[in-house]
Design a protein around this motif. Sequence first.
Motif, PDB file in Angstrom:
ATOM      1  N   PRO A  20       2.699 -36.731 -52.621  1.00  0.00           N
ATOM      2  CA  PRO A  20       3.587 -37.643 -51.897  1.00  0.00           C
ATOM      3  C   PRO A  20       4.958 -37.685 -52.560  1.00  0.00           C
ATOM      4  N   CYS A  21       6.025 -37.763 -51.767  1.00  0.00           N
ATOM      5  CA  CYS A  21       7.368 -37.907 -52.336  1.00  0.00           C
ATOM      6  C   CYS A  21       7.565 -39.349 -52.779  1.00  0.00           C
ATOM      7  N   SER A  22       8.311 -39.535 -53.862  1.00  0.00           N
ATOM      8  CA  SER A  22       8.449 -40.875 -54.431  1.00  0.00           C
ATOM      9  C   SER A  22       9.373 -41.741 -53.585  1.00  0.00           C
ATOM     10  N   GLU A  23       9.118 -43.046 -53.627  1.00  0.00           N
ATOM     11  CA  GLU A  23       9.953 -44.018 -52.905  1.00  0.00           C
ATOM     12  C   GLU A  23      11.405 -43.916 -53.374  1.00  0.00           C
ATOM     13  N   VAL A  80      13.332 -36.542 -67.252  1.00  0.00           N
ATOM     14  CA  VAL A  80      13.852 -36.222 -65.918  1.00  0.00           C
ATOM     15  C   VAL A  80      13.802 -37.478 -65.055  1.00  0.00           C
ATOM     16  N   ARG A  81      14.980 -37.916 -64.597  1.00  0.00           N
ATOM     17  CA  ARG A  81      15.023 -39.152 -63.789  1.00  0.00           C
ATOM     18  C   ARG A  81      14.420 -38.909 -62.410  1.00  0.00           C
ATOM     19  N   ALA A  82      14.717 -37.759 -61.817  1.00  0.00           N
ATOM     20  CA  ALA A  82      14.182 -37.428 -60.493  1.00  0.00           C
ATOM     21  C   ALA A  82      14.429 -35.956 -60.215  1.00  0.00           C
ATOM     22  N   TYR A  83      13.604 -35.395 -59.327  1.00  0.00           N
ATOM     23  CA  TYR A  83      13.829 -34.033 -58.826  1.00  0.00           C
ATOM     24  C   TYR A  83      14.038 -34.124 -57.314  1.00  0.00           C
ATOM     25  N   VAL A  84      15.139 -33.564 -56.850  1.00  0.00           N
ATOM     26  CA  VAL A  84      15.427 -33.538 -55.407  1.00  0.00           C
ATOM     27  C   VAL A  84      15.696 -32.102 -54.984  1.00  0.00           C
ATOM     28  N   GLU A  85      15.016 -31.676 -53.942  1.00  0.00           N
ATOM     29  CA  GLU A  85      15.207 -30.308 -53.452  1.00  0.00           C
ATOM     30  C   GLU A  85      15.639 -30.329 -51.989  1.00  0.00           C
ATOM     31  N   LEU A  86      16.722 -29.609 -51.711  1.00  0.00           N
ATOM     32  CA  LEU A  86      17.125 -29.374 -50.329  1.00  0.00           C
ATOM     33  C   LEU A  86      16.502 -28.050 -49.907  1.00  0.00           C
ATOM     34  N   HIS A  87      15.856 -28.030 -48.740  1.00  0.00           N
ATOM     35  CA  HIS A  87      15.146 -26.829 -48.301  1.00  0.00           C
ATOM     36  C   HIS A  87      15.150 -26.788 -46.780  1.00  0.00           C
ATOM     37  N   ILE A  88      15.071 -25.591 -46.229  1.00  0.00           N
ATOM     38  CA  ILE A  88      14.914 -25.510 -44.774  1.00  0.00           C
ATOM     39  C   ILE A  88      13.524 -26.006 -44.399  1.00  0.00           C
ATOM     40  N   GLU A  89      13.419 -26.563 -43.190  1.00  0.00           N
ATOM     41  CA  GLU A  89      12.139 -27.169 -42.798  1.00  0.00           C
ATOM     42  C   GLU A  89      11.032 -26.134 -42.640  1.00  0.00           C
ATOM     43  N   THR A 147       4.990 -33.723 -59.976  1.00  0.00           N
ATOM     44  CA  THR A 147       4.652 -35.119 -59.661  1.00  0.00           C
ATOM     45  C   THR A 147       4.273 -35.947 -60.891  1.00  0.00           C
ATOM     46  N   ASP A 148       3.705 -35.301 -61.908  1.00  0.00           N
ATOM     47  CA  ASP A 148       3.346 -36.060 -63.119  1.00  0.00           C
ATOM     48  C   ASP A 148       4.513 -36.189 -64.090  1.00  0.00           C
ATOM     49  N   LEU A 149       5.561 -35.405 -63.841  1.00  0.00           N
ATOM     50  CA  LEU A 149       6.711 -35.395 -64.753  1.00  0.00           C
ATOM     51  C   LEU A 149       7.766 -36.419 -64.354  1.00  0.00           C
ATOM     52  N   CYS A 150       8.016 -36.528 -63.040  1.00  0.00           N
ATOM     53  CA  CYS A 150       9.138 -37.355 -62.586  1.00  0.00           C
ATOM     54  C   CYS A 150       8.993 -37.697 -61.104  1.00  0.00           C
ATOM     55  N   PRO A 151       9.759 -38.697 -60.631  1.00  0.00           N
ATOM     56  CA  PRO A 151       9.795 -38.954 -59.184  1.00  0.00           C
ATOM     57  C   PRO A 151      10.349 -37.710 -58.489  1.00  0.00           C
ATOM     58  N   MET A 152       9.740 -37.363 -57.362  1.00  0.00           N
ATOM     59  CA  MET A 152      10.081 -36.104 -56.693  1.00  0.00           C
ATOM     60  C   MET A 152      10.298 -36.366 -55.216  1.00  0.00           C
ATOM     61  N   GLY A 153      11.246 -35.631 -54.630  1.00  0.00           N
ATOM     62  CA  GLY A 153      11.440 -35.746 -53.186  1.00  0.00           C
ATOM     63  C   GLY A 153      12.232 -34.578 -52.641  1.00  0.00           C
ATOM     64  N   MET A 154      12.282 -34.487 -51.308  1.00  0.00           N
ATOM     65  CA  MET A 154      12.960 -33.361 -50.670  1.00  0.00           C
ATOM     66  C   MET A 154      13.735 -33.811 -49.429  1.00  0.00           C
ATOM     67  N   ILE A 155      14.767 -33.051 -49.118  1.00  0.00           N
ATOM     68  CA  ILE A 155      15.510 -33.223 -47.873  1.00  0.00           C
ATOM     69  C   ILE A 155      15.392 -31.906 -47.111  1.00  0.00           C
ATOM     70  N   PHE A 156      15.037 -31.995 -45.837  1.00  0.00           N
ATOM     71  CA  PHE A 156      14.887 -30.781 -45.025  1.00  0.00           C
ATOM     72  C   PHE A 156      16.089 -30.574 -44.118  1.00  0.00           C
ATOM     73  N   VAL A 157      16.410 -29.303 -43.900  1.00  0.00           N
ATOM     74  CA  VAL A 157      17.453 -28.892 -42.961  1.00  0.00           C
ATOM     75  C   VAL A 157      16.780 -28.191 -41.774  1.00  0.00           C
ATOM     76  N   ARG A 158      17.299 -28.489 -40.589  1.00  0.00           N
ATOM     77  CA  ARG A 158      16.745 -27.908 -39.356  1.00  0.00           C
ATOM     78  C   ARG A 158      16.678 -26.374 -39.408  1.00  0.00           C
TER      79      ARG A 158
END
Length: 409
Positions: free
Chosen positions: A327-330, A182-191, A362-373
């Motif tokens: 922590p979300c990855s750089e 897995v290159r990265a995990y990105v999740e879009l979610h409401i804040e 977090t141990d599998l791949c770089p992870m991060g999220m984008i929040f929506v208002r």
Amino acid sequence: MIDGGRLWRRLSELGEIGKQEEGGVTRLSFTDEERAAKDRVASYMVEAGLSVREDAAGNLFGRREGKTRDAPVVLIGSHVDSVYNGGNFDGPLGVLAGIEVLQTMDERGMETEHPIEVVAFTDEEGARFSFGMIGSRALAGRLSPDELEHEDADGLSVAEVMRSRGLDPERIGEAARPRGSVRAYVELHIEQGRILENEDLPVGVVTGIAGPVWLRFILEGETGHSGTTPMNLRRDALAAAAEIIGVIEAEAAATGTTVGTVGQLDLEPGGINIIPGRVEFSLDLRDIDQAVRDPTEERILEKAGDLCRRRGVRLEVETLQRLSPAPCSELVRDAAKRACERLGVRPFALPSGAGHDGMQLTDLCPMGMIFVRSKNGVSHSPDEWSTKEDCSAGADALYWAVLDLAGGV
Ligand SMILES: [Zn+2]
């Protein structure tokens, strides 16, 4: 960029599944409602030209191939299960925006180096078994068959309901993805909070997911007559608790990032003319940085110990739960930041106070999220709301971030 009308229509359609008289949705894991929601999502995946499959944990995937077929996959998504009478955005937005992103890429003839998969994780919320993130734990290889013994209110275990849905709990390990796949995990979610609303921004880049420490404070003082016991001869457990709660508030606030909440308090005996002899209260202490959270906890415990000794009150503290912040990855944060810049939105960083599937990865791949208002910061409620425009902006940000991570820009 993305088709905001289509995304909004699908959000509304999915919101009809498990809809309650009270106005919210109830889609607990491994129920007919959750199954119906997954089937609907699978039909959208087919419309988007994705190949659809489910894994041993019931996680639903829609895959779009990349130019390099065996390259690590970019994983995007969220969940479609809900809490009791929950909102229509928590989870579905991330799954449906993920499908929307891939459908848009398809329609625009975009190619990426890496394959991309949208996932609808099984049981993120934990509302049924008080044990959540089942799908993401399994995908991360963190779930063993013996952990599937958690039971719901009817005494049915996760393993039993899995079998009733045609899944074999003994094979849960097959859902694990190998490291490097897995290159990265990105999740879009409401804040689910009001920081973005306060900043007047539609989207934000998540810095990390807070890890909670849950403690139970037990204070033993001495019961006495409220009229006959002078103030200097009291061992009032509630007065001590009140002072500790003040310390918690002050110590958390002093960090600028830690949040501390006393949400439960019981006192005995509980008479208007009796000095409280025993108090129990809870503490939920969170931060996205363990190096801030843990020293804050230590200071609270030290001060609580001191003031209880001074008051002649016996103090005992039990740890109920201790999760590490994630922590979300750089890599993902930078991609999300560039995506905001492309949209002309000021990149704004904020933490996630709530838990999300990414914590497990977090141990599998770089992870991060984008929040929506979120409107008024309300969540886990029928009043949960994000505007069509903000959902579209979030999906647009996801589009650019994913294209970036998948090697398409
Ligand atoms: Zn959620």
